[in-house]
Design a protein around this motif. Sequence first.
Motif, PDB file in Angstrom:
ATOM      1  N   GLU A  29      46.375  45.662  49.545  1.00  6.16           N
ATOM      2  CA  GLU A  29      45.806  44.320  49.461  1.00  6.16           C
ATOM      3  C   GLU A  29      46.633  43.498  48.483  1.00  6.16           C
ATOM      4  OE1 GLU A  29      41.705  42.422  47.826  1.00  6.16           O
ATOM      5  OE2 GLU A  29      41.545  44.237  49.016  1.00  6.16           O
ATOM      6  N   GLY A  30      47.224  42.436  48.975  1.00 10.17           N
ATOM      7  CA  GLY A  30      48.016  41.569  48.115  1.00 10.17           C
ATOM      8  C   GLY A  30      49.186  42.278  47.452  1.00 10.17           C
ATOM      9  N   GLY A  31      49.776  43.242  48.133  1.00 15.99           N
ATOM     10  CA  GLY A  31      50.899  43.985  47.580  1.00 15.99           C
ATOM     11  C   GLY A  31      50.496  45.132  46.673  1.00 15.99           C
ATOM     12  N   SER A  32      49.196  45.283  46.412  1.00 17.14           N
ATOM     13  CA  SER A  32      48.705  46.403  45.597  1.00 17.14           C
ATOM     14  C   SER A  32      48.192  47.495  46.520  1.00 17.14           C
ATOM     15  CB  SER A  32      47.565  45.952  44.690  1.00 17.14           C
ATOM     16  OG  SER A  32      48.009  45.006  43.771  1.00 17.14           O
ATOM     17  N   VAL A  33      48.445  48.731  46.133  1.00 18.39           N
ATOM     18  CA  VAL A  33      48.020  49.860  46.951  1.00 18.39           C
ATOM     19  C   VAL A  33      46.900  50.606  46.231  1.00 18.39           C
ATOM     20  CG1 VAL A  33      49.740  51.470  46.056  1.00 18.39           C
ATOM     21  CG2 VAL A  33      48.853  51.811  48.321  1.00 18.39           C
ATOM     22  N   HIS A  34      45.922  51.044  47.017  1.00 23.83           N
ATOM     23  CA  HIS A  34      44.798  51.807  46.481  1.00 23.83           C
ATOM     24  C   HIS A  34      44.793  53.177  47.140  1.00 23.83           C
ATOM     25  CE1 HIS A  34      42.989  48.460  44.291  1.00 23.83           C
ATOM     26  NE2 HIS A  34      43.593  47.746  45.216  1.00 23.83           N
ATOM     27  N   VAL A  35      44.689  54.212  46.294  1.00 28.96           N
ATOM     28  CA  VAL A  35      44.821  55.600  46.733  1.00 28.96           C
ATOM     29  C   VAL A  35      43.483  56.309  46.656  1.00 28.96           C
ATOM     30  CG1 VAL A  35      45.937  57.804  46.218  1.00 28.96           C
ATOM     31  CG2 VAL A  35      47.218  55.666  45.959  1.00 28.96           C
ATOM     32  N   THR A  58      38.593  54.839  45.171  1.00 32.70           N
ATOM     33  CA  THR A  58      40.043  54.677  45.233  1.00 32.70           C
ATOM     34  C   THR A  58      40.548  54.170  43.888  1.00 32.70           C
ATOM     35  OG1 THR A  58      39.951  52.383  46.025  1.00 32.70           O
ATOM     36  CG2 THR A  58      39.987  54.126  47.709  1.00 32.70           C
ATOM     37  N   TYR A  59      41.841  54.357  43.667  1.00 36.90           N
ATOM     38  CA  TYR A  59      42.473  53.944  42.423  1.00 36.90           C
ATOM     39  C   TYR A  59      43.734  53.151  42.740  1.00 36.90           C
ATOM     40  CZ  TYR A  59      39.512  57.499  40.297  1.00 36.90           C
ATOM     41  OH  TYR A  59      38.438  58.233  39.883  1.00 36.90           O
ATOM     42  N   ALA A  60      43.985  52.106  41.945  1.00 41.56           N
ATOM     43  CA  ALA A  60      45.204  51.324  42.117  1.00 41.56           C
ATOM     44  C   ALA A  60      46.392  52.155  41.653  1.00 41.56           C
ATOM     45  CB  ALA A  60      45.116  50.034  41.316  1.00 41.56           C
ATOM     46  N   LEU A  61      47.479  52.083  42.403  1.00 39.16           N
ATOM     47  CA  LEU A  61      48.702  52.805  42.055  1.00 39.16           C
ATOM     48  C   LEU A  61      49.698  51.814  41.489  1.00 39.16           C
ATOM     49  CD1 LEU A  61      50.365  55.416  42.099  1.00 39.16           C
ATOM     50  CD2 LEU A  61      51.057  54.825  44.425  1.00 39.16           C
ATOM     51  N   ASP A  62      50.149  52.042  40.270  1.00 41.00           N
ATOM     52  CA  ASP A  62      51.136  51.189  39.620  1.00 41.00           C
ATOM     53  C   ASP A  62      52.481  51.398  40.297  1.00 41.00           C
ATOM     54  OD1 ASP A  62      53.024  49.992  37.932  1.00 41.00           O
ATOM     55  OD2 ASP A  62      51.924  50.546  36.127  1.00 41.00           O
ATOM     56  N   GLU A  63      53.079  50.321  40.768  1.00 39.34           N
ATOM     57  CA  GLU A  63      54.351  50.444  41.493  1.00 39.34           C
ATOM     58  C   GLU A  63      55.454  51.037  40.621  1.00 39.34           C
ATOM     59  OE1 GLU A  63      56.316  46.040  40.993  1.00 39.34           O
ATOM     60  OE2 GLU A  63      54.982  46.360  42.673  1.00 39.34           O
ATOM     61  N   ASN A  64      55.325  50.967  39.299  1.00 39.87           N
ATOM     62  CA  ASN A  64      56.328  51.572  38.409  1.00 39.87           C
ATOM     63  C   ASN A  64      56.335  53.092  38.488  1.00 39.87           C
ATOM     64  OD1 ASN A  64      57.243  49.092  37.380  1.00 39.87           O
ATOM     65  ND2 ASN A  64      55.535  49.026  35.951  1.00 39.87           N
ATOM     66  N   ASN A  65      55.272  53.686  39.033  1.00 38.78           N
ATOM     67  CA  ASN A  65      55.203  55.140  39.185  1.00 38.78           C
ATOM     68  C   ASN A  65      55.804  55.620  40.504  1.00 38.78           C
ATOM     69  OD1 ASN A  65      53.911  55.672  36.721  1.00 38.78           O
ATOM     70  ND2 ASN A  65      51.919  55.201  37.598  1.00 38.78           N
ATOM     71  N   VAL A  66      56.251  54.702  41.350  1.00 43.56           N
ATOM     72  CA  VAL A  66      56.739  55.052  42.690  1.00 43.56           C
ATOM     73  C   VAL A  66      58.254  55.262  42.680  1.00 43.56           C
ATOM     74  CG1 VAL A  66      56.950  54.274  45.078  1.00 43.56           C
ATOM     75  CG2 VAL A  66      54.852  53.828  43.794  1.00 43.56           C
TER      76      VAL A  66
END
Length: 79
Positions: A29-35, A58-66
């Motif tokens: 949603e809006g470029g944010s991913v929920h896991v 669900t939890y938001a995933l910080d893109e810096n962890n990808v």
Amino acid sequence: MCANFTDDDEGKRVVNANGEEIGIVQHVEGGSVHVDPDPGITDSIKSKLGWGDSDEDTYALDENNVESISDDEVRLRRL
């Protein structure tokens, strides 16, 4: 890598740097991913991802962890 999540990422496996599955991308949603985390994921991994001890669905995933996004999985950096 700066992760650019799209709706196509929904349903992909989320794996750690060792290739072990830690969850599934539930929605973007809006470029944010929920896991949706795997029930067996340890509290230490949740803590490193900033997911805390709450019982959210669900939890938001910080893109810096990808580390990378492929056709079938989202791979995390070594935490």
